[in-house]
Scaffold this motif. Structure first.
Motif, short mmCIF file in Angstrom:
data_model
loop_
_atom_site.label_atom_id
_atom_site.label_comp_id
_atom_site.label_asym_id
_atom_site.label_seq_id
_atom_site.Cartn_x
_atom_site.Cartn_y
_atom_site.Cartn_z
N ARG A 221 -19.67 37.31 8.84
CA ARG A 221 -18.93 38.33 8.40
C ARG A 221 -16.69 37.67 8.30
NH1 ARG A 221 -18.40 41.31 14.07
NH2 ARG A 221 -17.70 40.02 15.82
N GLN A 222 -16.40 37.87 8.10
CA GLN A 222 -15.01 38.17 7.36
C GLN A 222 -13.90 39.04 8.16
OE1 GLN A 222 -14.08 35.60 4.05
NE2 GLN A 222 -12.61 34.78 5.06
N ALA A 223 -13.20 39.12 9.11
CA ALA A 223 -12.23 39.79 9.25
C ALA A 223 -11.10 39.36 8.21
CB ALA A 223 -12.11 40.10 10.73
N PRO A 224 -9.94 40.34 8.60
CA PRO A 224 -8.17 39.88 7.66
C PRO A 224 -7.96 38.90 8.48
CG PRO A 224 -9.35 42.73 7.77
CD PRO A 224 -10.24 42.01 8.33
N GLY A 225 -7.26 38.56 7.92
CA GLY A 225 -6.70 37.18 8.18
C GLY A 225 -7.93 36.09 9.40
N LYS A 226 -8.71 36.20 9.30
CA LYS A 226 -9.53 35.28 9.79
C LYS A 226 -10.29 34.44 8.85
CE LYS A 226 -9.53 37.85 13.77
NZ LYS A 226 -10.34 38.18 14.67
N GLU A 227 -10.64 33.21 9.42
CA GLU A 227 -12.26 32.38 8.33
C GLU A 227 -12.61 33.49 8.85
OE1 GLU A 227 -10.14 27.95 9.31
OE2 GLU A 227 -11.95 28.49 10.30
N ARG A 228 -13.93 33.28 7.60
CA ARG A 228 -15.61 33.10 7.65
C ARG A 228 -16.63 32.89 8.78
NH1 ARG A 228 -18.18 34.16 2.11
NH2 ARG A 228 -16.63 34.54 1.81
N GLU A 229 -17.25 33.50 9.36
CA GLU A 229 -18.32 33.44 10.98
C GLU A 229 -19.11 33.87 10.37
OE1 GLU A 229 -16.87 35.13 14.47
OE2 GLU A 229 -16.66 36.47 13.70
N LEU A 230 -20.26 32.99 11.79
CA LEU A 230 -21.36 33.18 11.36
C LEU A 230 -21.56 34.48 13.16
CD1 LEU A 230 -25.23 32.99 11.24
CD2 LEU A 230 -24.86 30.52 12.94
N VAL A 231 -22.33 35.31 12.24
CA VAL A 231 -23.06 36.52 12.77
C VAL A 231 -24.39 36.10 13.67
CG1 VAL A 231 -23.41 38.82 13.63
CG2 VAL A 231 -21.81 38.61 11.80
N VAL A 232 -25.30 35.76 12.99
CA VAL A 232 -26.43 35.69 13.34
C VAL A 232 -27.55 34.92 12.19
CG1 VAL A 232 -27.25 37.88 12.80
CG2 VAL A 232 -28.43 37.28 14.58
N VAL A 233 -28.25 34.26 13.11
CA VAL A 233 -29.23 33.80 11.52
C VAL A 233 -31.12 33.79 12.30
CG1 VAL A 233 -28.30 31.91 10.74
CG2 VAL A 233 -28.87 31.20 12.93
N ILE A 234 -31.59 34.05 10.88
CA ILE A 234 -33.30 34.04 12.12
C ILE A 234 -34.23 33.78 11.35
CG2 ILE A 234 -33.55 36.41 10.45
CD1 ILE A 234 -35.52 37.29 12.28
N ASN A 235 -35.01 32.49 11.63
CA ASN A 235 -36.01 31.74 11.12
C ASN A 235 -37.34 32.34 10.21
OD1 ASN A 235 -37.57 31.71 13.01
ND2 ASN A 235 -37.03 29.52 13.61
N SER A 236 -38.01 31.80 9.58
CA SER A 236 -39.27 32.26 9.13
C SER A 236 -40.17 32.16 10.44
CB SER A 236 -39.77 31.08 8.72
OG SER A 236 -40.42 30.04 9.01
N THR A 237 -39.72 32.13 11.42
CA THR A 237 -40.95 32.54 12.68
C THR A 237 -40.07 34.12 13.46
OG1 THR A 237 -40.44 30.93 14.38
CG2 THR A 237 -41.87 30.74 12.74
N GLY A 238 -39.06 33.73 13.28
CA GLY A 238 -39.13 34.73 14.19
C GLY A 238 -37.36 34.66 14.73
N SER A 239 -37.43 33.25 15.29
CA SER A 239 -35.76 33.31 16.02
C SER A 239 -35.36 32.69 15.61
CB SER A 239 -36.11 31.11 16.38
OG SER A 239 -37.76 30.94 16.62
N THR A 240 -33.73 33.78 16.64
CA THR A 240 -32.62 33.58 16.41
C THR A 240 -31.73 33.12 17.08
OG1 THR A 240 -32.72 36.03 18.12
CG2 THR A 240 -33.79 36.45 16.12
N TYR A 241 -30.36 33.04 16.69
CA TYR A 241 -29.23 32.55 16.96
C TYR A 241 -29.05 34.12 16.88
CZ TYR A 241 -25.35 30.54 18.02
OH TYR A 241 -23.90 30.25 18.61
N TYR A 242 -27.65 34.11 18.00
CA TYR A 242 -26.31 35.64 17.70
C TYR A 242 -25.70 34.75 18.18
CZ TYR A 242 -29.85 39.05 17.21
OH TYR A 242 -30.96 39.97 16.92
N GLU A 243 -24.42 35.20 18.04
CA GLU A 243 -22.77 34.66 17.86
C GLU A 243 -22.78 35.49 19.36
OE1 GLU A 243 -18.33 35.06 18.72
OE2 GLU A 243 -19.74 37.10 18.06
N ASP A 244 -21.65 35.02 20.34
CA ASP A 244 -21.89 35.52 21.28
C ASP A 244 -21.29 36.81 21.50
OD1 ASP A 244 -20.51 32.60 23.93
OD2 ASP A 244 -22.90 33.29 23.19
N SER A 245 -20.32 37.83 20.60
CA SER A 245 -19.55 38.39 20.74
C SER A 245 -19.70 39.53 20.13
CB SER A 245 -18.42 38.61 19.99
OG SER A 245 -18.32 38.54 18.43
N VAL A 246 -21.73 39.86 20.05
CA VAL A 246 -22.59 41.12 18.82
C VAL A 246 -23.45 40.40 20.00
CG1 VAL A 246 -21.34 40.14 16.50
CG2 VAL A 246 -24.00 39.31 17.24
#
Length: 121
Positions: free
Chosen positions: A38-63
């Protein structure tokens, strides 16, 4: 080549929920992981979450605890369920995909066009 199309963005009040969808087409057999930035106004684009082919996930702390990613491999579609939304979540949300490197695929990253999510206070 992989094409990604997002949908589901819009205006929502603080505390509400939105569900985003991302439909992938093209060389979908080569996709290893999908996610959202995601990219908020005035901020750099940041990773929110990813999911791999087996369902493992990684979330940014704020979400963590508020957002949930899921993936339907049969439909080549990823979803982002966003609950308890805050004004700080206002941003353009981009679907992303990474393809694997093997005998039949080349590694690359793909981006959707983005969908606006606006959270009002």
């Amino acid at each position: 080549q992989v094409q990604l199309v997002e949908s589901g963005g819009g205006l929502v009040q603080a505390g509400g929920s939105v569900r985003l969808s991302c439909a992938a087409s093209g060389g979908t057999i080569c996709i290893s992981s999908m996610g959202w930035h995601r990219q908020a106004p005035g901020k750099e684009r940041e990773l929110v979450v990813v999911i791999n082919s087996t369902g493992s996930t990684y979330y940014e702390d704020s979400v963590k605890g508020r957002f949930t990613i899921s993936r339907d491999n049969a439909k080549n579609t990823a979803y982002l369920q966003m609950n308890s939304l805050k004004p700080e979540d206002t941003a353009v949300y981009y679907c992303t995909a990474r393809t694997k490197y093997d005998a039949n695929c080349h590694q690359d990253d793909y981006w959707g066009q983005g969908t606006q999510v606006t959270v009002s206070s």
